[in-house]
Design a protein around this motif. Sequence first.
Motif, PDB file in Angstrom:
ATOM      1  N   ASP A  37       2.619   9.090   2.341  1.00 17.85           N
ATOM      2  CA  ASP A  37       1.905   9.710   1.226  1.00 17.85           C
ATOM      3  C   ASP A  37       2.032  11.236   1.301  1.00 17.85           C
ATOM      4  N   ALA A  65       0.859   0.856  -1.282  1.00 20.63           N
ATOM      5  CA  ALA A  65       2.011   1.251  -0.467  1.00 20.63           C
ATOM      6  C   ALA A  65       3.099   0.179  -0.522  1.00 20.63           C
ATOM      7  N   HIS A  98       5.125   0.397  -3.694  1.00 21.51           N
ATOM      8  CA  HIS A  98       6.195   1.399  -3.641  1.00 21.51           C
ATOM      9  C   HIS A  98       7.443   0.826  -2.977  1.00 21.51           C
ATOM     10  N   LEU A 106       2.007   8.551  -2.634  1.00 19.95           N
ATOM     11  CA  LEU A 106       1.609   7.208  -3.047  1.00 19.95           C
ATOM     12  C   LEU A 106       0.670   7.220  -4.251  1.00 19.95           C
TER      13      LEU A 106
END
Length: 365
Positions: free
Chosen positions: A109, A305, A308, A351
């Motif tokens: 992040d 997360a 992503h 993020l």
Amino acid sequence: MKITEVRLGLISVPLRVPFKTALRSVSSVEDVIVEIHTDTGAVGYGEAPPTGVITGDTTGAIIGAIRDHIAKTIIGRDVDDFEDLMIALNACIQKNTSAKAAVDMALWDLYGQLYKIPVYKLMGGAKKSIVTDITISVNDPEEMVRDALNAIDRGYDCLKVKVGKEPEKDIARLSAIRGAVPKETCIRIDANQGWTPKEAVRILNGMQEKGLDLEFVEQPVKAHDFEGLKYVTERSYVPVLADESVFSPQDALTIMQMGAADLVNIKLMKCGGLYNALKIASAAEVYGVECMIGCMLEAKISVNAAVHLACAKQIITRVDLDGPVLCSEDPILGGAVFNEKDITVSNEPGLGIKGIEPGKIKYLD
């Protein structure tokens, strides 16, 4: 951008309905939140669920691992020294994959924020949206049918049905669901290590012979039983997905080399975060083994997360990231948008997490 502080907190988020598997029954998400603060004012967010029955990580263990080992390793270091940070994170304590995953995602992040780019684009940026299945817990057939039809009404077209508690009843449960939902509905099952290898082959082949048309079975045998997993993969009419057997890139590589499973499930809490998950994805690309991205019972920070990663890699072809939609509320600000089965990644740097609603987190300092 130097790391100045690691702050921990706890959140509790009720589930819409109790979550029941062959291993446990849970009524709320109880997670550890990690905030990594820097000298620029930027904050990276991570999260870890205490899933002791699978990972061995309890709330106390996660907190202790971060406070006593991980925080001491990363405080004072520069986020831009990213590879060195990741190596140090993974080397500072053995196992404790959930604690490592929470800190790993917070560091990703920050790294994305440092370079003003979303993490999924840092990793490859294959797509901006994904579609998840939804989990149907183990219950009596009538209740499972109600839950399945409710999911269909909410727009889901792929169900992950928990089985494995009572082998002889599983066929009845699935037959009831298959008979109730539209014919085109995708049904995948998760046995959560519930069967022996021979039992799994008998049950799975019986299911297909009854026309249940299953996409795959997730972890039919004990996690450590790679040979048993291979036995099932070679004899089952239903493709096999390795889940609890994959705790590291090394595990994934061994399973792929053995031909012990048709597919591999990547979970950040098992492998220790995005850094190691990328290694599993790379091995899968080499061996041509498609992956699913999954989650434990987690709120949105950690599932975000995983979103992503799923949006970054084409080898991840199946998605089981229903944690946030199983919750009755979402106290997390920012991040991916979960619109039932449709998940859209954030294009904010890092993020995309902005924080947690006031009063929803209990800080431990």
